[in-house]
Design an enzyme around this catalytic site. Structure first.
Site, PDB file in Angstrom:
ATOM      1  N   LEU A 173      -9.556   0.305   5.402  1.00 30.15           N
ATOM      2  CA  LEU A 173      -8.473   0.400   6.385  1.00 30.15           C
ATOM      3  C   LEU A 173      -8.076   1.867   6.590  1.00 30.15           C
ATOM      4  CD1 LEU A 173      -6.162  -1.098   8.044  1.00 30.15           C
ATOM      5  CD2 LEU A 173      -4.775  -0.920   5.988  1.00 30.15           C
TER       6      LEU A 173
ATOM      7  N   GLU B 268      -7.716   5.904   6.896  1.00 31.56           N
ATOM      8  CA  GLU B 268      -8.485   7.000   7.505  1.00 31.56           C
ATOM      9  C   GLU B 268      -7.837   8.328   7.119  1.00 31.56           C
ATOM     10  OE1 GLU B 268      -8.918   6.296  11.712  1.00 31.56           O
ATOM     11  OE2 GLU B 268      -9.733   4.281  11.369  1.00 31.56           O
TER      12      GLU B 268
ATOM     13  N   ASN C 206      -6.282  10.638   8.612  1.00 32.41           N
ATOM     14  CA  ASN C 206      -4.947  10.929   9.147  1.00 32.41           C
ATOM     15  C   ASN C 206      -4.035   9.719   9.244  1.00 32.41           C
ATOM     16  OD1 ASN C 206      -5.337  13.745   9.520  1.00 32.41           O
ATOM     17  ND2 ASN C 206      -6.700  13.227  11.213  1.00 32.41           N
TER      18      ASN C 206
ATOM     19  N   ILE D 282     -11.948   4.889   0.152  1.00 35.53           N
ATOM     20  CA  ILE D 282     -12.385   3.494   0.045  1.00 35.53           C
ATOM     21  C   ILE D 282     -12.980   3.217  -1.345  1.00 35.53           C
ATOM     22  CG2 ILE D 282     -13.815   1.675   1.084  1.00 35.53           C
ATOM     23  CD1 ILE D 282     -11.454   2.982   2.848  1.00 35.53           C
TER      24      ILE D 282
ATOM     25  N   GLN E  42       4.837  10.432 -24.816  1.00 32.93           N
ATOM     26  CA  GLN E  42       5.912  11.072 -25.586  1.00 32.93           C
ATOM     27  C   GLN E  42       5.922  10.553 -27.030  1.00 32.93           C
ATOM     28  OE1 GLN E  42       7.404  13.462 -24.142  1.00 32.93           O
ATOM     29  NE2 GLN E  42       8.779  14.022 -25.799  1.00 32.93           N
ATOM     30  N   ILE E  43       5.748   9.243 -27.190  1.00 33.33           N
ATOM     31  CA  ILE E  43       5.742   8.653 -28.532  1.00 33.33           C
ATOM     32  C   ILE E  43       4.562   9.182 -29.354  1.00 33.33           C
ATOM     33  CG2 ILE E  43       5.367   6.456 -29.772  1.00 33.33           C
ATOM     34  CD1 ILE E  43       7.170   5.150 -27.568  1.00 33.33           C
TER      35      ILE E  43
ATOM     36  N   GLU F 246      -2.654   0.609  -1.807  1.00 32.34           N
ATOM     37  CA  GLU F 246      -2.202  -0.630  -1.130  1.00 32.34           C
ATOM     38  C   GLU F 246      -0.733  -0.543  -0.736  1.00 32.34           C
ATOM     39  OE1 GLU F 246      -3.718  -4.399  -2.265  1.00 32.34           O
ATOM     40  OE2 GLU F 246      -5.391  -3.492  -3.347  1.00 32.34           O
TER      41      GLU F 246
HETATM   42  C1  LIG Z   1      -7.784   5.519  -5.895  1.00 29.09           C
HETATM   43  C2  LIG Z   1      -7.487   5.038  -4.506  1.00 29.09           C
HETATM   44  C3  LIG Z   1      -8.146   3.928  -4.024  1.00 29.09           C
HETATM   45  C4  LIG Z   1      -7.916   3.481  -2.715  1.00 29.09           C
HETATM   46  N1  LIG Z   1      -8.645   2.424  -2.228  1.00 29.09           N
HETATM   47  C5  LIG Z   1      -8.517   2.091  -0.916  1.00 29.09           C
HETATM   48  C6  LIG Z   1      -9.354   1.086  -0.347  1.00 29.09           C
HETATM   49  O1  LIG Z   1     -10.177   0.474  -1.044  1.00 29.09           O
HETATM   50  N2  LIG Z   1      -9.235   0.822   0.971  1.00 29.09           N
HETATM   51  C7  LIG Z   1      -8.339   1.469   1.785  1.00 29.09           C
HETATM   52  O2  LIG Z   1      -8.285   1.172   2.986  1.00 29.09           O
HETATM   53  N3  LIG Z   1      -7.532   2.433   1.268  1.00 29.09           N
HETATM   54  C8  LIG Z   1      -7.595   2.754  -0.050  1.00 29.09           C
HETATM   55  N4  LIG Z   1      -6.789   3.748  -0.572  1.00 29.09           N
HETATM   56  C9  LIG Z   1      -5.848   4.434   0.307  1.00 29.09           C
HETATM   57  C10 LIG Z   1      -4.394   4.119   0.026  1.00 29.09           C
HETATM   58  O3  LIG Z   1      -4.109   2.819   0.458  1.00 29.09           O
HETATM   59  C11 LIG Z   1      -3.557   5.202   0.707  1.00 29.09           C
HETATM   60  O4  LIG Z   1      -3.726   6.382  -0.050  1.00 29.09           O
HETATM   61  C12 LIG Z   1      -2.103   4.829   0.802  1.00 29.09           C
HETATM   62  O5  LIG Z   1      -1.922   3.788   1.715  1.00 29.09           O
HETATM   63  C13 LIG Z   1      -1.221   6.015   1.225  1.00 29.09           C
HETATM   64  O6  LIG Z   1      -1.738   6.670   2.339  1.00 29.09           O
HETATM   65  P1  LIG Z   1      -1.912   8.261   2.314  1.00 29.09           P
HETATM   66  O7  LIG Z   1      -2.610   8.606   1.068  1.00 29.09           O
HETATM   67  O8  LIG Z   1      -2.523   8.686   3.591  1.00 29.09           O
HETATM   68  O9  LIG Z   1      -0.434   8.827   2.219  1.00 29.09           O
HETATM   69  P2  LIG Z   1       0.559   9.085   3.445  1.00 29.09           P
HETATM   70  O10 LIG Z   1       0.675   7.871   4.280  1.00 29.09           O
HETATM   71  O11 LIG Z   1       0.196  10.356   4.101  1.00 29.09           O
HETATM   72  O12 LIG Z   1       1.934   9.288   2.657  1.00 29.09           O
HETATM   73  C14 LIG Z   1       2.307  10.522   2.053  1.00 29.09           C
HETATM   74  C15 LIG Z   1       3.729  10.354   1.494  1.00 29.09           C
HETATM   75  O13 LIG Z   1       4.643  10.081   2.581  1.00 29.09           O
HETATM   76  C16 LIG Z   1       5.323   8.854   2.318  1.00 29.09           C
HETATM   77  N5  LIG Z   1       5.546   8.141   3.584  1.00 29.09           N
HETATM   78  C17 LIG Z   1       4.649   7.878   4.569  1.00 29.09           C
HETATM   79  N6  LIG Z   1       5.231   7.186   5.558  1.00 29.09           N
HETATM   80  C18 LIG Z   1       6.513   6.970   5.174  1.00 29.09           C
HETATM   81  C19 LIG Z   1       7.628   6.297   5.761  1.00 29.09           C
HETATM   82  N7  LIG Z   1       7.539   5.679   6.949  1.00 29.09           N
HETATM   83  N8  LIG Z   1       8.809   6.288   5.087  1.00 29.09           N
HETATM   84  C20 LIG Z   1       8.914   6.897   3.879  1.00 29.09           C
HETATM   85  N9  LIG Z   1       7.913   7.553   3.275  1.00 29.09           N
HETATM   86  C21 LIG Z   1       6.721   7.587   3.919  1.00 29.09           C
HETATM   87  C22 LIG Z   1       4.413   8.076   1.386  1.00 29.09           C
HETATM   88  O14 LIG Z   1       5.138   7.105   0.651  1.00 29.09           O
HETATM   89  C23 LIG Z   1       3.841   9.185   0.515  1.00 29.09           C
HETATM   90  O15 LIG Z   1       4.772   9.496  -0.493  1.00 29.09           O
HETATM   91  C24 LIG Z   1      -6.977   4.158  -1.895  1.00 29.09           C
HETATM   92  C25 LIG Z   1      -6.276   5.268  -2.416  1.00 29.09           C
HETATM   93  C26 LIG Z   1      -6.518   5.720  -3.690  1.00 29.09           C
HETATM   94  C27 LIG Z   1      -5.777   6.922  -4.198  1.00 29.09           C
END
Ligand SMILES: Cc1cc2nc3c(=O)[nH]c(=O)nc-3n(C[C@H](O)[C@H](O)[C@H](O)COP(=O)(O)OP(=O)(O)OC[C@H]3O[C@@H](n4cnc5c(N)ncnc54)[C@H](O)[C@@H]3O)c2cc1C
Length: 381
Positions: free
Chosen positions: A125, A127, A129, A157, A336-337, A363
């Site tokens: 899902l 991307e 950006n 992903i 810490q422990i 997620e």
């Molecule tokens: C190890 C790992 C495995 C993953 N596996 C998958 C996968 O299998 N498939 C897949 O599709 N994705 C996957 N992801 C992606 C993951 O779902 C995203 O990283 C996550 O949804 C956050 O998106 P972002 O990293 O672009 O952060 P951003 O959306 O850029 O967020 C950055 C910060 O801004 C905050 N923020 C953003 N919008 C708001 C809002 N409206 N209000 C308040 N705060 C906000 C966020 O909480 C965060 O603190 C994975 C990520 C990791 C790290």
């Protein structure tokens, strides 16, 4: 609410626990250091039914429910969060999307090999950006004759390089049209799929995270899961259930960190007595245990609702938000422990500390969980 564990739920927990001790614990630091996805281990978990817990028996799965699923992830994550994450992404994102929205032919074609982990699944899902704001996705599928042609990059992903089957949600309509996205199921053998950059991560290092690049990736109409334009709504429903698995992941990590801490606090002596005798340490253990218990209740509450076919948007977000934050806080207390030893790779808690952070991000971040909960609370008021 009755969370009494059934015989099958207890059996899954025992199976996963025994497996984790024998097949994961001896190797986990090697996998972690080298960022190796343990494919053989995942396949063995498939043979035991752990990679198809929710898949009905008619499609080759174990045909069990969310209590069994939560127990399985908890016991694996108590030992290794990375393998727990891979199990969660395979089961509740990829396989569950096909199970929930695929037609009979698609279920028969894909689920049996996914349920045994002969095929590894991915769900795409996110991307570069568009993370939290998935609706602005840029990856497209355009219709050409009888085919759809996918172009664009998905990132972060899980199993982005090693998966055999990829469920991808891409844009087929206008930007910001919530009905402008469609889900496709695509086989790795498709020449239009390329694996991009593999992330070098803080934690969850044995769970592969990589880009999936669609470069004129041609698929037939049969690759659509459900109907054209339903992709975003499908993804939100899959994430509702998926969040229960991340809650279980956080719960497992926190439980593993607490178990290690209790054992260490009884063994480690300072000032002529075990550190467990110091109130500062005992109180820390008490807080850790209580937070875990609360997380367990929230997770099984969401699992119970899911088993009963109820909507779990709010309950899944409660469970995911709470247990994720608990995992981070408990892992922090565990380090810490352990004192200085907790800061080394010779003891298990530094890995819990690193792995736990993913739970507050993947997620849907903790902030997004709060947004989901607030929206549900304000609906209709
Ligand atoms: C190890 C790992 C495995 C993953 N596996 C998958 C996968 O299998 N498939 C897949 O599709 N994705 C996957 N992801 C992606 C993951 O779902 C995203 O990283 C996550 O949804 C956050 O998106 P972002 O990293 O672009 O952060 P951003 O959306 O850029 O967020 C950055 C910060 O801004 C905050 N923020 C953003 N919008 C708001 C809002 N409206 N209000 C308040 N705060 C906000 C966020 O909480 C965060 O603190 C994975 C990520 C990791 C790290």
């Amino acid at each position: 609410m009755d969370f009494e564990q059934t015989e099958s739920a207890r059996m899954v927990a025992q199976t996963a626990k025994d497996f984790a001790e024998k097949e994961i614990r001896p190797y986990l630091m090697d996998w972690d250091e080298s960022q190796t996805l343990p494919l053989d281990c995942l396949r063995k978990m498939g043979e035991l039914g752990l990679m198809g817990i929710l898949v009905p028996e008619e499609y080759g799965g174990a045909g069990l429910g969310y209590f069994e699923y939560v127990n399985g992830i908890v016991e694996i994550a108590k030992v290794c969060g990375s393998v727990g994450l891979s199990m969660a992404a395979h089961n509740s994102l990829c396989s569950n999307h096909i199970l929930s929205f695929g037609n009979e032919a698609q279920k028969k074609k894909y689920l049996p090999k996914l349920a045994t982990a002969e095929h590894l699944g991915a769900w795409a899902l996110t991307e570069p950006n568009t993370g939290s704001d998935a609706m602005r996705m840029k990856c497209t599928a355009k219709k050409e004759g009888n085919e759809w042609v996918l172009n664009g990059t998905k990132c972060w992903i899980t199993h982005g390089k090693s998966s055999d089957i990829i469920v991808a949600i891409v844009r087929t309509g206008e930007l910001l049209d919530s009905h402008g996205m469609t889900t496709f199921v695509i086989e790795r053998t498709n020449p239009g799929i390329k694996a991009g950059k593999k992330e070098n991560k803080l934690g969850m290092r044995a769970s592969e995270t990589a880009e999936v690049i669609f470069d004129n990736c041609r698929v037939s109409e049969d690759a659509i899961l459900g109907k054209e334009g339903e992709g975003f709504q499908q993804a939100m429903k899959i994430l509702d259930g998926g969040r229960i698995s991340i809650a279980a992941l956080g719960l497992g990590i926190a439980k593993g960190a607490l178990e290690a801490s209790i054992k260490y606090a009884k063994e480690r002596e300072q000032f002529g007595q075990p550190i467990a005798h110091f109130q500062a340490i005992g109180f820390k253990l008490a807080d850790m245990a209580m937070q875990i218990e609360a997380g367990e209740l929230l997770t099984f509450q969401a699992a119970d609702a899911k088993n009963k076919g109820k909507k779990v948007t709010k309950l899944g977000a409660f469970a995911k938000y709470h247990t994720s934050e608990v995992a981070v806080s408990v892992a922090n207390d565990a380090v810490q422990i352990f004192g200085g030893y907790g800061y080394t790779k010779d003891f298990p808690v530094e890995k819990f500390y690193r792995d736990s952070k993913l739970c507050t991000i993947g997620e849907g971040t903790s902030e997004i969980q709060k947004l989901v909960i607030a929206r549900e609370l304000l609906k209709g008021n």
